[in-house]
Design a protein around this motif. Structure first.
Motif, short mmCIF file in Angstrom:
data_model
loop_
_atom_site.label_atom_id
_atom_site.label_comp_id
_atom_site.label_asym_id
_atom_site.label_seq_id
_atom_site.Cartn_x
_atom_site.Cartn_y
_atom_site.Cartn_z
N ILE A 23 0.85 -1.20 0.00
CA ILE A 23 0.00 0.00 0.00
C ILE A 23 0.88 1.24 0.00
N GLN A 24 1.93 1.23 0.80
CA GLN A 24 2.87 2.37 0.82
C GLN A 24 3.51 2.56 -0.56
N ALA A 25 3.91 1.44 -1.19
CA ALA A 25 4.51 1.53 -2.53
C ALA A 25 3.50 2.05 -3.55
N PHE A 26 2.24 1.61 -3.43
CA PHE A 26 1.20 2.10 -4.33
C PHE A 26 1.01 3.60 -4.16
N TYR A 27 1.01 4.09 -2.92
CA TYR A 27 0.84 5.52 -2.70
C TYR A 27 2.04 6.31 -3.23
N ASP A 28 3.24 5.77 -3.02
CA ASP A 28 4.44 6.46 -3.51
C ASP A 28 4.42 6.56 -5.03
N GLU A 29 3.88 5.54 -5.67
CA GLU A 29 3.84 5.52 -7.14
C GLU A 29 2.72 6.38 -7.70
N SER A 30 1.51 6.27 -7.11
CA SER A 30 0.35 6.93 -7.71
C SER A 30 -0.03 8.24 -7.03
N GLY A 31 0.20 8.35 -5.72
CA GLY A 31 -0.22 9.54 -5.00
C GLY A 31 -1.72 9.61 -4.76
N ASP A 32 -2.41 8.50 -4.90
CA ASP A 32 -3.86 8.45 -4.75
C ASP A 32 -4.22 8.17 -3.29
N GLY A 33 -4.44 9.23 -2.52
CA GLY A 33 -4.73 9.09 -1.10
C GLY A 33 -6.10 8.49 -0.82
N THR A 34 -7.08 8.79 -1.66
CA THR A 34 -8.43 8.28 -1.44
C THR A 34 -8.46 6.76 -1.54
N THR A 35 -7.81 6.19 -2.53
CA THR A 35 -7.77 4.74 -2.67
C THR A 35 -7.00 4.12 -1.51
N VAL A 36 -5.95 4.77 -1.05
CA VAL A 36 -5.20 4.26 0.09
C VAL A 36 -6.09 4.21 1.33
N ARG A 63 -1.92 8.98 8.96
CA ARG A 63 -1.73 10.25 9.66
C ARG A 63 -1.25 11.32 8.69
N THR A 64 -0.31 10.97 7.83
CA THR A 64 0.20 11.93 6.85
C THR A 64 -0.90 12.38 5.90
N LEU A 65 -1.71 11.45 5.45
CA LEU A 65 -2.77 11.80 4.50
C LEU A 65 -3.79 12.74 5.13
N TYR A 66 -4.23 12.44 6.35
CA TYR A 66 -5.26 13.27 6.96
C TYR A 66 -4.72 14.61 7.47
N ILE A 67 -3.49 14.65 7.90
CA ILE A 67 -2.95 15.90 8.43
C ILE A 67 -2.44 16.81 7.31
N ASP A 68 -1.71 16.25 6.36
CA ASP A 68 -1.06 17.06 5.33
C ASP A 68 -1.84 17.17 4.02
N HIS A 69 -2.51 16.10 3.61
CA HIS A 69 -3.14 16.07 2.28
C HIS A 69 -4.60 15.61 2.33
N PRO A 70 -5.48 16.23 3.14
CA PRO A 70 -6.87 15.75 3.18
C PRO A 70 -7.63 16.14 1.92
N THR A 71 -8.53 15.26 1.52
CA THR A 71 -9.40 15.54 0.38
C THR A 71 -10.85 15.41 0.82
N ARG A 72 -11.75 15.93 0.02
CA ARG A 72 -13.16 15.86 0.36
C ARG A 72 -13.68 14.43 0.38
N SER A 73 -13.14 13.58 -0.49
CA SER A 73 -13.63 12.20 -0.52
C SER A 73 -13.13 11.38 0.67
N PHE A 78 -13.50 9.44 7.69
CA PHE A 78 -12.76 10.12 8.72
C PHE A 78 -12.94 9.50 10.12
N TYR A 79 -14.15 9.18 10.49
CA TYR A 79 -14.43 8.71 11.84
C TYR A 79 -13.90 7.30 12.12
N TYR A 80 -13.56 6.56 11.11
CA TYR A 80 -13.00 5.22 11.31
C TYR A 80 -11.54 5.28 11.77
N PHE A 81 -10.93 6.43 11.69
CA PHE A 81 -9.51 6.56 11.98
C PHE A 81 -9.23 7.40 13.23
#
Length: 127
Positions: A23-36, A63-73, A78-81
């Motif tokens: 999953i980390q490798a997928f995010y590093d490659e695609s940058g798709d936070g919502t799918t992660v 933590r990085t996604l929600y603090i630094d790069h949050p998206t509307r989707s 949000f509440y699951y984390f």
């Protein structure tokens, strides 16, 4: 149509450490936070249904996604984390995601008070 990076067999049969690395490798490659976030939510469901203890999968990434790069989707999940953040961080994130909520609650209270005042005018009249 969105393509998923993993098959269902991989998501439910690979070891958690392997999935976290992928999953980390997928995010590093695609940058798709919502799918992660969706994939990590799936790991949480796997933890609930399965016998193995996954704890908080992909903790630093979420933590990085929600603090630094949050998206509307991402707001939907949000509440699951909540376990991923301290109480102070959680309060700040809730305030940033739902900044307009206090204004809505105040508007709702004003509307309710206006309705009560209208009813009170007729409550004490003799028919």
């Amino acid at each position: 149509m969105e393509t998923q990076p993993f098959t269902a067999h991989q998501l439910f049969h690979l070891k958690p450490a392997t999935l976290e690395r992928r999953i980390q490798a997928f995010y590093d490659e695609s940058g798709d936070g919502t799918t992660v976030i969706k994939l990590v939510r799936l790991l949480q469901i796997r933890d609930t249904l399965g016998t193995e203890d996954l704890g908080t999968p992909c903790l630093p990434l979420v933590r990085t996604l929600y603090i630094d790069h949050p998206t509307r989707s991402m707001k939907r999940y949000f509440y699951y984390f909540q376990a991923y953040f301290s109480a102070v961080e959680w309060a700040a994130l809730v305030q940033s995601f739902f900044a307009k909520l206090p204004y809505f609650l105040l508007w709702k209270k004003i509307q309710t008070m206006e309705a009560v005042c209208e009813l009170m005018a007729y409550a004490f009249t003799v028919p």
